[in-house]
Design a protein around this motif. Structure first.
Motif, PDB file in Angstrom:
ATOM      1  N   GLN A   1       0.779   4.070  -2.760  1.00  8.59           N
ATOM      2  CA  GLN A   1       0.613   5.499  -2.458  1.00  8.59           C
ATOM      3  C   GLN A   1       1.734   6.330  -3.096  1.00  8.59           C
ATOM      4  O   GLN A   1       1.528   7.462  -3.501  1.00  8.59           O
ATOM      5  CB  GLN A   1       0.593   5.715  -0.941  1.00  8.59           C
ATOM      6  CG  GLN A   1      -0.677   5.242  -0.294  1.00  8.59           C
ATOM      7  CD  GLN A   1      -0.629   5.365   1.224  1.00  8.59           C
ATOM      8  OE1 GLN A   1       0.408   5.732   1.787  1.00  8.59           O
ATOM      9  NE2 GLN A   1      -1.734   5.031   1.862  1.00  8.59           N
TER      10      GLN A   1
ATOM     11  N   GLU B   1       0.834  -1.203   0.000  1.00 11.81           N
ATOM     12  CA  GLU B   1       0.000   0.000   0.000  1.00 11.81           C
ATOM     13  C   GLU B   1       0.867   1.249   0.000  1.00 11.81           C
ATOM     14  O   GLU B   1       0.542   2.241  -0.659  1.00 11.81           O
ATOM     15  CB  GLU B   1      -0.947  -0.009   1.200  1.00 11.81           C
ATOM     16  CG  GLU B   1      -2.103  -0.948   1.033  1.00 11.81           C
ATOM     17  CD  GLU B   1      -3.027  -0.928   2.240  1.00 11.81           C
ATOM     18  OE1 GLU B   1      -2.907  -0.013   3.077  1.00 11.81           O
ATOM     19  OE2 GLU B   1      -3.867  -1.832   2.309  1.00 11.81           O
TER      20      GLU B   1
ATOM     21  N   CYS C   1       1.021   5.832  -7.379  1.00  7.36           N
ATOM     22  CA  CYS C   1      -0.161   6.431  -8.005  1.00  7.36           C
ATOM     23  C   CYS C   1       0.012   7.917  -8.307  1.00  7.36           C
ATOM     24  O   CYS C   1      -0.255   8.336  -9.446  1.00  7.36           O
ATOM     25  CB  CYS C   1      -1.398   6.202  -7.133  1.00  7.36           C
ATOM     26  SG  CYS C   1      -1.996   4.529  -7.282  1.00  7.36           S
TER      27      CYS C   1
END
Length: 172
Positions: free
Chosen positions: A38, A34, A41
């Motif tokens: 983060q 994740e 993206c």
């Protein structure tokens, strides 16, 4: 432009850290993935935006170059059309000039030939400066070197007068 350079540096640093962590096997947990997501993206969105800006700039430059090329083709076509018209006009003028320099002397020769042919051997054809016309005119003037009918009559009368005078001297 500075924003792009800063974002590039930021992306390069983040990407390098993520790649190194992945190679080292440190991205095994969900939290780590994740965290990578983060980081990735926003950077990928920036890359997509930068690609769109680059594409738009390229298209603008391409359109400008195409417009310049079209204008160059139009100007060249106009110039060639004007040049072609000038060539046609000059060729026509030269053809007209050449035809007149040939036909005028031929008309004079024809007229003179007709006059000489009717029996007027005293007629002289106007000789132009062109060599071929001079040759023809000289050939046509050959008969005019011979005495005309009036001259022949005068010469005959002169001979008769001489004979009469000589005869009168011989008679007692």
């Amino acid at each position: 432009m500075e924003d792009i350079a800063q974002n590039h540096k930021l992306f390069e640093n983040r990407f390098t850290r993520v790649v190194e962590a992945h190679r080292a096997g440190k991205l095994e947990t969900r939290e780590q993935r994740e965290a990578m997501h983060q980081i990735w993206c926003p950077i990928s969105d920036e890359i997509i935006d930068l690609c769109r800006e680059i594409k738009a700039a390229y298209m603008e430059i391409h359109d400008q170059e195409q417009a310049r090329s079209r204008q160059t083709i139009i100007n060249t076509t106009k110039g060639m059309a004007v040049l072609a018209i000038l060539v046609v006009i000059i060729a026509g003028a030269m053809g007209l000039s050449i035809s007149r320099t040939i036909t005028k002397p031929l008309q004079n020769l024809t007229q003179g030939t007709k006059i000489i042919g009717t029996g007027n051997l005293d007629y002289r054809i106007e000789i132009s400066k062109q060599r071929w016309v001079k040759c023809w005119a000289r050939e046509l003037h050959l008969p005019s070197n011979y005495p005309s009918s009036q001259e022949k009559e005068a010469m005959r009368n002169n001979r008769m007068n001489l004979i009469k005078r000589d005869l009168s001297k011989l008679r007692p």
